[in-house]
Design a protein around this motif. Structure first.
Motif, PDB file in Angstrom:
ATOM      1  N   SER A 284       0.810  -1.216   0.000  1.00 59.03           N
ATOM      2  CA  SER A 284       0.000   0.000   0.000  1.00 59.03           C
ATOM      3  C   SER A 284       0.846   1.269   0.000  1.00 59.03           C
ATOM      4  N   ALA A 285       2.164   1.133   0.180  1.00 54.86           N
ATOM      5  CA  ALA A 285       3.059   2.284   0.208  1.00 54.86           C
ATOM      6  C   ALA A 285       4.321   1.969  -0.579  1.00 54.86           C
ATOM      7  N   LEU A 286       5.032   3.010  -0.973  1.00 54.60           N
ATOM      8  CA  LEU A 286       6.355   2.844  -1.562  1.00 54.60           C
ATOM      9  C   LEU A 286       7.366   2.914  -0.420  1.00 54.60           C
ATOM     10  N   THR A 287       8.128   1.849  -0.230  1.00 51.77           N
ATOM     11  CA  THR A 287       9.135   1.816   0.825  1.00 51.77           C
ATOM     12  C   THR A 287      10.510   1.816   0.182  1.00 51.77           C
ATOM     13  N   VAL A 288      11.335   2.784   0.574  1.00 52.51           N
ATOM     14  CA  VAL A 288      12.650   2.960  -0.051  1.00 52.51           C
ATOM     15  C   VAL A 288      13.701   3.213   1.022  1.00 52.51           C
ATOM     16  N   SER A 289      14.950   2.967   0.688  1.00 54.17           N
ATOM     17  CA  SER A 289      16.048   3.255   1.602  1.00 54.17           C
ATOM     18  C   SER A 289      16.175   4.769   1.770  1.00 54.17           C
ATOM     19  N   PRO A 290      16.663   5.228   2.920  1.00 54.84           N
ATOM     20  CA  PRO A 290      16.715   6.662   3.216  1.00 54.84           C
ATOM     21  C   PRO A 290      17.853   7.372   2.485  1.00 54.84           C
ATOM     22  N   ALA A 303       3.225  10.443  -6.410  1.00 56.87           N
ATOM     23  CA  ALA A 303       2.339  11.513  -6.865  1.00 56.87           C
ATOM     24  C   ALA A 303       1.719  11.157  -8.213  1.00 56.87           C
ATOM     25  N   HIS A 304       2.516  10.540  -9.095  1.00 54.73           N
ATOM     26  CA  HIS A 304       2.023  10.143 -10.412  1.00 54.73           C
ATOM     27  C   HIS A 304       0.975   9.034 -10.295  1.00 54.73           C
ATOM     28  N   ARG A 305       1.170   8.117  -9.335  1.00 57.76           N
ATOM     29  CA  ARG A 305       0.252   6.993  -9.129  1.00 57.76           C
ATOM     30  C   ARG A 305      -0.631   7.230  -7.904  1.00 57.76           C
ATOM     31  N   GLN A 306      -0.942   8.477  -7.655  1.00 60.59           N
ATOM     32  CA  GLN A 306      -1.635   8.877  -6.438  1.00 60.59           C
ATOM     33  C   GLN A 306      -2.935   8.111  -6.208  1.00 60.59           C
ATOM     34  N   ALA A 307      -3.791   8.051  -7.200  1.00 60.53           N
ATOM     35  CA  ALA A 307      -5.093   7.386  -7.033  1.00 60.53           C
ATOM     36  C   ALA A 307      -4.918   5.907  -6.679  1.00 60.53           C
ATOM     37  N   GLU A 308      -3.945   5.266  -7.312  1.00 56.13           N
ATOM     38  CA  GLU A 308      -3.703   3.846  -7.055  1.00 56.13           C
ATOM     39  C   GLU A 308      -3.292   3.604  -5.610  1.00 56.13           C
ATOM     40  N   PHE A 309      -2.349   4.419  -5.116  1.00 57.82           N
ATOM     41  CA  PHE A 309      -1.869   4.214  -3.749  1.00 57.82           C
ATOM     42  C   PHE A 309      -2.907   4.652  -2.717  1.00 57.82           C
ATOM     43  N   GLU A 310      -3.713   5.633  -3.042  1.00 53.99           N
ATOM     44  CA  GLU A 310      -4.787   6.019  -2.129  1.00 53.99           C
ATOM     45  C   GLU A 310      -5.790   4.880  -1.973  1.00 53.99           C
ATOM     46  N   LYS A 311      -6.085   4.212  -3.053  1.00 56.75           N
ATOM     47  CA  LYS A 311      -7.011   3.072  -2.998  1.00 56.75           C
ATOM     48  C   LYS A 311      -6.416   1.932  -2.173  1.00 56.75           C
ATOM     49  N   ARG A 312      -5.137   1.652  -2.374  1.00 57.70           N
ATOM     50  CA  ARG A 312      -4.495   0.548  -1.657  1.00 57.70           C
ATOM     51  C   ARG A 312      -4.471   0.791  -0.153  1.00 57.70           C
ATOM     52  N   ILE A 313      -4.100   2.015   0.244  1.00 54.24           N
ATOM     53  CA  ILE A 313      -3.945   2.261   1.683  1.00 54.24           C
ATOM     54  C   ILE A 313      -5.308   2.352   2.364  1.00 54.24           C
ATOM     55  N   THR A 314      -6.325   2.791   1.639  1.00 53.34           N
ATOM     56  CA  THR A 314      -7.677   2.819   2.194  1.00 53.34           C
ATOM     57  C   THR A 314      -8.205   1.403   2.405  1.00 53.34           C
ATOM     58  N   GLU A 315      -7.917   0.503   1.476  1.00 49.54           N
ATOM     59  CA  GLU A 315      -8.340  -0.888   1.632  1.00 49.54           C
ATOM     60  C   GLU A 315      -7.620  -1.556   2.798  1.00 49.54           C
TER      61      GLU A 315
END
Length: 339
Positions: A284-290, A303-315
């Protein structure tokens, strides 16, 4: 200092549980207390040297708890001094639950006291932590531990909050921006974050809180915004209009308050690729090294895939709320003495 009565509408002086926090306000403390229907009492100690603030806090905590005679106390940790003050005020016949933030284990200022905190919370007492890894450390010291994440709920729709209090922030909604709610603490990669603002110039970066001067100067002045400390409603506006939320950390066992808030608001999230965060947020999130390059590219992708990630994290929020309800039920049983 603030004292808030939760939905339980407890009468003044009635013997009941209370949540004590040595801070002016903390969303986790307020949320847990409100959900349990108990008092939440918080005091930041005012200004001045730390020893003076602690003396004030010890005194105010003593007076409050002695007057209220609580049936049980939850106390935010760190600092361990708050736990000691609570124990001194209520004695050994009142059970204490420590809400152990990650700083209890990893903050250089407080990790020396980790074992002491665990010992003080032994016997019939309880420790709350945010993941199983920390729970294991507490149990190894002989204390009972309960895993409880920050309160996961649904935030109000941003349109219901009205316009920004600061008109200077209004322009943000005409473009794309990443909200970065940080505390400029030991576990936040400030150099990498500042460098990322120079790499991702097609998006604005909004850093809340009291930013150090050297951090402000290191960021790209063309696309960074520093609103400072804002009201709760203003923060919810910033969160609600954001295209992506960035919750950075360098510590393996740190859960992120900003990550929970992204879930509550249903926002696209970028966070660190630690085991605990990957386990909690999954796909549901993008996890990356710092690292600056990773932060910059991940923020732009989210930001480009905003709608997709909003749907995933809401589910995912639905599943996490169910898990949370079970942990809260266990805590309610403990705090009301129904073991």
């Amino acid at each position: 200092m603030s004292t808030s009565l939760t939905s339980g509408a407890i009468a003044a002086g009635e013997k009941s549980p209370v949540f004590v926090s040595w801070i002016d306000f903390h969303g986790r403390s307020e949320g847990i207390a409100r959900t349990l229907g108990i008092r939440e009492w918080s005091d930041g100690g005012g200004t001045g040297p730390l020893p003076l603030r602690y003396l004030r806090l010890w005194t105010s905590t003593w007076k409050y708890l002695r007057s209220q005679k609580p049936s049980a106390v939850i106390v935010m940790q760190p600092p361990v001094v708050a736990l000691l003050a609570v124990r001194a005020a209520v004695g050994k016949n009142v059970r204490i639950c420590g809400d152990l933030h990650t700083g209890t284990f990893h903050d250089p200022k407080w990790k020396w006291s980790t074992n002491l905190v665990a010992r003080l919370l032994g016997g019939s007492n309880l420790a709350i932590v945010t993941n199983e890894s920390l729970a294991g450390k507490v149990r190894n010291q002989g204390a009972e531990a309960l895993v409880l994440h920050d309160l996961i709920e649904t935030y109000p729709d941003v349109d219901s909050l009205g316009a920004f209090e600061d008109p200077a922030l209004t322009y943000l909604v005409r473009g794309s921006y990443a909200l970065v709610p940080i505390t400029y603490s030991y576990d936040e990669p400030l150099d990498e974050l500042a460098a990322a603002t120079h790499l991702a110039t097609d998006i604005s970066w909004v850093f809340t809180g009291r930013a150090p001067k050297d951090f402000v100067e290191a960021c790209n002045p063309a696309n960074t915004v520093f609103p400072g400390f804002v009201s709760r409603d203003e923060y919810l506006r910033l969160l609600g209009h954001a295209n992506v939320l960035l919750a950075p950390t360098t510590e393996e066992e740190t859960m992120q308050r900003a990550g929970y808030e992204a879930m509550c608001a249903g926002k696209a999230l970028v966070t660190s690729d630690t085991d605990v965060l990957k386990d909690f947020f999954g796909e549901s999130a993008l996890t990356v090294s710092p690292e600056a390059e990773r932060y910059a590219s991940a923020v732009l992708e989210a930001a480009h895939r905003q709608a997709e990630f909003e749907k995933r994290i809401t589910e995912l929020r639905t599943d996490r709320v169910y898990e949370q309800s079970r942990a809260l039920a266990r805590l309610s049983e403990w705090i009301h003495g129904d073991d």
